[in-house]
Design an enzyme around this catalytic site. Structure first.
Site: not given
Ligand SMILES: [Zn+2]
Length: 144
Positions: A13, A41, A127
């Site tokens: 990302h 994340y 993304c």
């Molecule tokens: Zn993303």
């Protein structure tokens, strides 16, 4: 947070922060906690290439809608230009750190599927602002 489950995917990302803005990993985590109720994340890579483990890789993140089981999330700071348009803004240090992180997980999990957020079905986002498959197919930058 629930357990991650067996690791099968690694999704890359961007933070969608403007090119050159030095945003700290803990800031990204605080935004995600405010928005999603948890850290999204597993790793955040800052502009200087430092890799921050923001979530243990045994816990489930929140980074691809409905697809977080067995899915590691890696986010680099940047990803849009100063006008907010998608752009691969990775610094050389971030690019090298990302490659090393992917290589380390591939070594541990040979069947690991590595893709960008936008490569998941039904995702209408830019993304991480670059073509992950094409990038992975290239020789490492440090040898270029
Ligand atoms: Zn993303």
């Amino acid at each position: 947070m629930p357990p991650l489950g067996p690791i099968r995917f690694l999704t890359i990302h961007c933070a969608a922060t403007p090119e050159g803005r030095d945003v700290a990993a803990e800031t990204i985590s605080s935004w995600d906690t405010a928005k999603f109720g948890q850290v999204s994340y597993h790793y955040v890579i800052e502009l200087d290439g430092s890799v921050h483990a923001t979530l243990p890789d045994t816990l489930k993140g929140a980074h691809v809608g409905g697809r977080n089981t067995g899915n590691l999330g890696v986010c680099y700071v940047g990803g849009v230009d100063k006008a907010g348009r998608p752009k691969d803004t990775r610094t050389p240090a971030q690019t090298m750190a990302l490659r090393a992180l992917v290589a380390a997980y591939r070594a541990r999990f040979p069947d690991l599927v590595v893709r960008g957020h936008r490569d998941w079905p039904g995702v209408a986002k830019a993304c991480p602002s670059f073509d992950v498959a094409a990038w992975l197919a290239h020789a490492p930058e440090e040898r270029a």
